[in-house]
Design a protein around this motif. Sequence first.
Motif, PDB file in Angstrom:
ATOM      1  N   GLY A  12       0.734  -1.173   0.195  1.00 37.22           N
ATOM      2  CA  GLY A  12      -0.094   0.159  -0.150  1.00 37.22           C
ATOM      3  C   GLY A  12       0.500   1.387  -0.042  1.00 37.22           C
ATOM      4  N   ARG A  13       1.759   1.082  -0.737  1.00 37.89           N
ATOM      5  CA  ARG A  13       2.669   2.594  -0.758  1.00 37.89           C
ATOM      6  C   ARG A  13       2.611   3.099  -1.912  1.00 37.89           C
ATOM      7  NH1 ARG A  13       6.403   2.434   3.669  1.00 37.89           N
ATOM      8  NH2 ARG A  13       6.401   0.562   4.632  1.00 37.89           N
ATOM      9  N   SER A  14       2.180   4.488  -1.974  1.00 38.60           N
ATOM     10  CA  SER A  14       1.991   5.048  -3.387  1.00 38.60           C
ATOM     11  C   SER A  14       3.413   5.564  -3.796  1.00 38.60           C
ATOM     12  CB  SER A  14       0.944   6.336  -3.340  1.00 38.60           C
ATOM     13  OG  SER A  14       1.513   7.122  -2.487  1.00 38.60           O
ATOM     14  N   ARG A  60      -9.681  -4.882  -4.580  1.00 35.40           N
ATOM     15  CA  ARG A  60     -10.019  -4.533  -3.057  1.00 35.40           C
ATOM     16  C   ARG A  60      -8.903  -4.022  -2.371  1.00 35.40           C
ATOM     17  NH1 ARG A  60     -13.921  -8.368  -1.261  1.00 35.40           N
ATOM     18  NH2 ARG A  60     -14.861  -9.673  -3.260  1.00 35.40           N
ATOM     19  N   LYS A  61      -8.063  -3.174  -3.235  1.00 33.08           N
ATOM     20  CA  LYS A  61      -7.203  -2.509  -2.485  1.00 33.08           C
ATOM     21  C   LYS A  61      -7.457  -1.127  -1.975  1.00 33.08           C
ATOM     22  CE  LYS A  61      -3.356  -4.888  -4.514  1.00 33.08           C
ATOM     23  NZ  LYS A  61      -2.016  -4.629  -5.714  1.00 33.08           N
ATOM     24  N   TRP A  62      -8.846  -1.041  -1.417  1.00 31.12           N
ATOM     25  CA  TRP A  62      -9.450   0.124  -1.006  1.00 31.12           C
ATOM     26  C   TRP A  62      -8.558   1.074  -0.044  1.00 31.12           C
ATOM     27  CZ3 TRP A  62     -12.144  -4.677   0.276  1.00 31.12           C
ATOM     28  CH2 TRP A  62     -12.923  -4.998  -0.632  1.00 31.12           C
ATOM     29  N   PHE A  63      -7.516   0.571   0.715  1.00 34.25           N
ATOM     30  CA  PHE A  63      -6.810   1.197   1.492  1.00 34.25           C
ATOM     31  C   PHE A  63      -5.852   2.359   0.632  1.00 34.25           C
ATOM     32  CE2 PHE A  63      -4.977  -2.726   0.715  1.00 34.25           C
ATOM     33  CZ  PHE A  63      -3.720  -2.385   0.370  1.00 34.25           C
ATOM     34  N   LEU A  64      -5.767   2.051  -0.695  1.00 37.92           N
ATOM     35  CA  LEU A  64      -4.944   2.762  -1.389  1.00 37.92           C
ATOM     36  C   LEU A  64      -5.437   4.063  -2.083  1.00 37.92           C
ATOM     37  CD1 LEU A  64      -2.829   0.237  -3.320  1.00 37.92           C
ATOM     38  CD2 LEU A  64      -1.873   1.811  -1.346  1.00 37.92           C
ATOM     39  N   MET A  92     -17.175   2.250   0.296  1.00 39.16           N
ATOM     40  CA  MET A  92     -18.136   1.618   1.024  1.00 39.16           C
ATOM     41  C   MET A  92     -18.011   0.240   1.025  1.00 39.16           C
ATOM     42  SD  MET A  92     -22.066   1.457  -0.745  1.00 39.16           S
ATOM     43  CE  MET A  92     -21.476   0.176  -1.817  1.00 39.16           C
ATOM     44  N   ARG A  93     -17.128  -0.290  -0.144  1.00 33.45           N
ATOM     45  CA  ARG A  93     -16.949  -1.809  -0.207  1.00 33.45           C
ATOM     46  C   ARG A  93     -15.885  -2.184   0.843  1.00 33.45           C
ATOM     47  NH1 ARG A  93     -18.070  -2.420  -6.596  1.00 33.45           N
ATOM     48  NH2 ARG A  93     -20.206  -3.465  -6.215  1.00 33.45           N
ATOM     49  N   GLY A  94     -14.935  -1.168   1.107  1.00 26.65           N
ATOM     50  CA  GLY A  94     -13.924  -1.556   1.864  1.00 26.65           C
ATOM     51  C   GLY A  94     -14.261  -1.231   3.348  1.00 26.65           C
ATOM     52  N   ALA A  95     -15.500  -0.602   3.705  1.00 23.58           N
ATOM     53  CA  ALA A  95     -15.917  -0.351   5.010  1.00 23.58           C
ATOM     54  C   ALA A  95     -14.811   0.650   5.768  1.00 23.58           C
ATOM     55  CB  ALA A  95     -15.990  -1.452   5.988  1.00 23.58           C
ATOM     56  N   ARG A  96     -14.457   1.591   5.035  1.00 20.08           N
ATOM     57  CA  ARG A  96     -13.531   2.697   5.377  1.00 20.08           C
ATOM     58  C   ARG A  96     -14.360   4.013   5.641  1.00 20.08           C
ATOM     59  NH1 ARG A  96      -8.346   1.071   5.170  1.00 20.08           N
ATOM     60  NH2 ARG A  96      -7.569   2.952   5.055  1.00 20.08           N
TER      61      ARG A  96
END
Length: 447
Positions: A12-14, A60-64, A92-96
């Motif tokens: 998860g590092r941009s 599924r990399k919603w954290f990015l 929404m899909r990642g519950a963030r």
Amino acid sequence: MKLIKSIIGEHGRSLLRLTGVKNFSAAAAAGIPAEQYDRRNYANNLAEYNTVFSSLSSQRKWFLLRDAYNDMLLDGVQPSRESFHSLIIGTMRGARLQDAFYFKDQMKAMGLVPDVALYNFLISLCGKCGNSEPAIRLLEEMKNNNVKPNGQTFICLLNTCAASGRIDKVKGIVSEMGAAGLSLNKYCIAGQITAYKNKKPMTDETSAKIIELVEKSKGWSTVETSSTSAENRMMNISEEELYNIPTADFVNRRGGFFRSMTVYHVAVHACADLKDKQAMETILEMLKKEGKDPDVYIAMQAVRCYMNCGDFDAGVKAFEDYTSSKIPVIELYVTLIEGAMRGHTPRGMQLATETLEKMNARNFFLSSKMGSELLLAASGEKTGGYATANYIWDLMQARKVYVNLPAVEAYHKGLKDREIPADDPRLMLVARTLDNLRSERNQPRGE
């Protein structure tokens, strides 16, 4: 996508975090050649960034998403309404929840008022996170911004309040919908069932109320007009996903699952959570009187309910009754295995191992998610030969299926607790896998 994989690390590092440089002027000031910058950069305009957002969500990399959004701003690219839709659907899909409200605030700061669809996604997210208060405030914000709520808005809010067990609020929303001339459907009944299930403390009337609601729904027509919007269809968001119905992962199945049974699905799922096999059997009898057979989801919840109640014999019978007449699915095997491992009793662990062997004999394969979850559960066995955990590990290794870090850590700990010799091949392989996973988590891309 190669475009994403070439610039986003597994952890998860941009690009911004890896190089400290994102936009071209900063790259030039840092002495980075234009050719090198172009190779490192992954998006340069609005269309490319929107593609990035969609790709991250599909992976599924919603954290990015927030990293990519910040990179977009650093590039001087102005987000569009479409950009925010992709970002908020992803969160929404990642519950963030925090990221979603950040994007909403950013959207408003740029002069873009969220439309009713975005508000519905945000309210749905509040339900997924079990936090109804922000959802109620969102409804008030809609009214203040002259955004008219639609039927989906109220059903989202109803199911969000239901997730917190707020029965009085749920009843108020039902009344408000009726006063507004909005039709009530199966998802409203499902929400009321969920509200009773989640109400704390549970009372003696909980199961009776659930049965009453199922009975109430029987007079309705099973043919209902879908209220799914064009945008939701385009983004492949079902009503079950939008309203946080437990069957959301099953709606796209081609066979063995019937969406018309939504109320029964939610009711039997509630009975399994409440460990009330008598209520569950009553509901199954009601289904039988309607001339309907349980679909795969109801069969899974019946098995889960019996196993949660510690009635292994009834759980196995429910499993065998379904598989003897219908095509089994791997989720049904996994449900029986998970239930058998609850409490890690000798009989339960033996049943879990036997079910795994039958599953393997029928050429059902565990996915990374299923296998990791089962291994994590099996690794909690404190006594015994660790046969179930070993068998799951061997199945995953035989097919080279990825096992996540928590599962490998738990499995490794269980092996170490059994004082296995340090040069044991199994222990050495697990230790090496664990070291690799920890190294991958801590090491930035390109180092």
